[in-house]
Enzyme design. Structure first.
Site, PDB file in Angstrom:
ATOM      1  CB  THR A 197      13.720   3.437  -2.691  1.00 28.52           C
ATOM      2  OG1 THR A 197      12.449   3.167  -2.137  1.00 28.52           O
ATOM      3  CG2 THR A 197      14.144   2.298  -3.597  1.00 28.52           C
ATOM      4  NE  ARG A 225       3.101   0.142  -2.707  1.00 28.93           N
ATOM      5  CZ  ARG A 225       4.278   0.693  -2.960  1.00 28.93           C
ATOM      6  NH1 ARG A 225       5.361   0.232  -2.386  1.00 28.93           N
ATOM      7  NH2 ARG A 225       4.380   1.713  -3.781  1.00 28.93           N
ATOM      8  N   GLY A 227       5.726  -2.336  -4.509  1.00 24.12           N
ATOM      9  CA  GLY A 227       5.907  -1.193  -5.400  1.00 24.12           C
ATOM     10  C   GLY A 227       6.719  -1.552  -6.631  1.00 24.12           C
ATOM     11  CG  ASP A 228       9.066   1.599  -8.186  1.00 27.28           C
ATOM     12  OD1 ASP A 228       8.808   1.569  -6.965  1.00 27.28           O
ATOM     13  OD2 ASP A 228       9.865   2.398  -8.688  1.00 27.28           O
ATOM     14  CB  THR A 248      13.744   6.619  -5.837  1.00 27.80           C
ATOM     15  OG1 THR A 248      13.296   6.763  -4.488  1.00 27.80           O
ATOM     16  CG2 THR A 248      14.133   7.975  -6.372  1.00 27.80           C
ATOM     17  N   GLY A 249      10.560   6.737  -5.655  1.00 22.93           N
ATOM     18  CA  GLY A 249       9.326   7.524  -5.602  1.00 22.93           C
ATOM     19  C   GLY A 249       8.102   6.628  -5.541  1.00 22.93           C
ATOM     20  N   GLY A 251       5.874   4.102  -6.378  1.00 21.47           N
ATOM     21  CA  GLY A 251       6.088   2.979  -7.272  1.00 21.47           C
ATOM     22  C   GLY A 251       4.949   2.681  -8.217  1.00 21.47           C
TER      23      GLY A 251
HETATM   24  C1  SD4 Z   1       7.956   1.996  -3.689  1.00 15.48           C
HETATM   25  N1  SD4 Z   1       9.531   3.165  -5.068  1.00 15.48           N
HETATM   26  O1  SD4 Z   1       7.803   1.041  -2.948  1.00 15.48           O
HETATM   27  C2  SD4 Z   1       9.327   2.614  -3.755  1.00 15.48           C
HETATM   28  C3  SD4 Z   1       9.437   3.568  -2.631  1.00 15.48           C
HETATM   29  C4  SD4 Z   1      10.278   4.746  -2.856  1.00 15.48           C
HETATM   30  O2  SD4 Z   1      10.570   6.942  -2.473  1.00 15.48           O
HETATM   31  O3  SD4 Z   1      11.139   4.792  -3.691  1.00 15.48           O
HETATM   32  N2  SD4 Z   1      10.016   5.800  -2.161  1.00 15.48           N
HETATM   33  O4  SD4 Z   1       7.040   2.482  -4.349  1.00 15.48           O
END
Ligand code: SD4
Length: 337
Positions: A197, A225, A227-228, A248-249, A251
Site C-alpha cells: 500500500t 472486504r 481495510g484501513d 500500511t499493514g 488494516g
Molecule cells: C489493508 N492496509 O487493506 C492495507 C493493506 C496494506 O500492507 O497496507 N498492506 O489492510
C-alpha cells in the site's frame, strides 16, 4: 545511523541537512516543501509529487500525481493495476485523499478503475459525500469519464490460482520482499523492497498539508472486504493545524484503534512525528502481543513544519523522503527488533 544516513544522502549527491540521529531512527528538521511516502517504492511516487511541489504547486495535486505512479505500475502487486485480486479473482481497490482543511473523499471496493485516488478526489470535490463504495463508486467514476479496464494481469491471475490450491488466508509480514545486498538507488544493504500500500503525505511551499492512501488491500481477502486505507482516520488523517499520518499493514488492526487519527492526536499533544507513530504502535502491541508478533503495521507522519517520522511493529518497513535536500529511502524503526 547518522553515518548511514550520511552515506545514503551522499549516494544521492545531496547534502545532508534533514536527518540526524535520534532514538534509533531519524528525526528530521522541518523542510518545506516535502513529500514522504510508505515503502521503498514510494521513491518513484515522491519523484512525481516533487515535480509539482518544487514548482510551488499544491500539496493536494502532488499527492494525487504521486499516488498514481504505483497505481499504474503493473509490477506492484498491492496497489491499483496488477494488484492481487480477492479470493473470487476480483481486483477491488480502496483509496482516499484529504486536505489541510478536513476536506476528504474515499472510494472503497471499486473495480475496473486504474486510478481510484483520482475518483476519491472527485468524490471530495464534486459530491456532497465522503465515501462511495462498490458499484456506486464505479458508476460515479464512469459518469466522470474514467475508463473501465481489466485490472487483473496474467501474473496476478496466476498468483491467485496458485493461492486457491491451498486457499489459506494468512497475511505474510512484509510480503513480496526482496533484500538488497548492495547499495542501489540510495537503498541500504539489507533494506527490503516491499510492494505494498502507498500512503503519501506532502507539505507544500504555502505550508498546506495533504495526504492520500491507495491499495488493492490484502491479497486474497474475502470479496467486499475493506481495510484501513480508505477509512479516514484509520489509513489516513490530515489536520492542517497539526500534521498528517498514514498507515500500511494489516488494516483490521489499524481500524480498531483509528490509527492515523491517533497519531495526529499524539502530535497535537506535543509528541514528535516519530514519537506519535511509536506510541500508536506500542498501543497495538500491548493490546494483543501474540497477534502483534504475527503481523506488520507501519505508521508514517509529517507535521505542518515539515518534520517527519515513522514507526512499525516489525523490521522491514521503510519510507521514502523527497525535499530540496533529501531524496532517500529510510528503514523504519520497529517495536520488534
Ligand atoms: C489493508 N492496509 O487493506 C492495507 C493493506 C496494506 O500492507 O497496507 N498492506 O489492510
Amino acid at each position: 545511523m547518522f553515518r548511514r544516513s550520511f552515506l545514503r544522502n551522499s549516494v544521492m549527491g545531496l547534502p545532508l541537512i534533514g536527518s540526524e540521529l535520534g532514538k534509533g531512527t531519524f528525526l528530521s528538521k522541518g523542510q518545506k516543501p516535502i513529500v514522504i511516502s510508505t515503502w521503498d517504492f514510494g521513491k518513484a511516487a515522491n519523484a512525481e509529487a516533487w515535480k509539482i511541489l518544487s514548482a510551488k504547486g499544491r500539496a493536494l495535486d502532488a499527492i494525487e500525481a504521486g499516488a498514481k505512479v504505483p497505481e499504474a505500475d503493473e509490477s506492484n502487486k498491492t496497489v491499483g493495476y496488477g494488484g492481487y485480486p480477492d479470493r473470487d479473482g476480483r481486483v477491488t481497490l480502496d483509496a482516499c485523499i484529504m486536505d489541510e482543511k478536513g476536506n476528504c473523499g474515499s472510494v472503497m471496493c471499486i473495480e475496473h478503475i486504474k486510478h481510484p485516488i483520482s475518483v476519491a478526489r472527485l468524490v471530495m470535490e464534486k459530491t456532497p459525500h465522503v465515501i462511495l463504495v462498490g458499484d456506486g463508486a464505479l458508476q460515479f467514476a464512469l459518469e466522470n469519464g474514467f475508463k473501465k479496464e481489466n485490472l487483473l494481469t496474467p501474473d496476478s491471475e496466476k498468483a491467485w490460482k496458485d493461492w486457491l490450491k491451498k486457499a489459506n488466508y494468512e497475511p505474510v509480514i512484509n510480503i513480496e520482499n526482496k533484500t538488497y545486498n548492495s547499495p542501489k538507488d540510495g537503498q541500504m544493504p539489507g533494506s527490503i523492497d516491499n510492494h505494498d500500500t502507498i500512503g503519501i503525505l506532502a507539505l507544500d511551499s504555502n505550508g498546506n498539508l495533504s495526504g492520500g492512501c491507495t491499495t488493492s488491500g490484502m491479497a486474497f481477502k474475502m470479496h467486499g472486504r475493506v481495510g484501513d486505507s480508505p477509512v479516514i482516520g484509520a489509513g489516513l488523517f490530515v489536520d492542517g493545524e497539526i500534521g498528517a499520518a498514514t498507515s500500511t499493514g494489516v488494516g483490521e488492526e489499524v481500524i480498531r484503534c483509528v490509527g492515523s487519527h491517533l497519531v495526529v492526536e499524539y502530535m497535537r499533544q506535543g509528541n514528535s512525528p516519530y514519537d506519535a507513530c511509536k506510541k500508536v504502535v506500542e498501543r497495538i502491541a500491548k493490546r494483543d502481543i501474540e497477534k502483534a508478533k504475527k503481523i506488520q503495521i507501519g505508521f508514517l507522519a509529517l507535521d505542518n513544519k515539515g518534520n517527519y517520522g515513522a514507526y512499525a511493529l516489525q523490521k522491514g518497513f521503510s519510507f521514502a523522503v523527497r525535499s530540496e535536500h533529501e531524496e532517500i529511502v529510510i528503514p523504519g524503526d520497529s517495536y520488534f527488533k
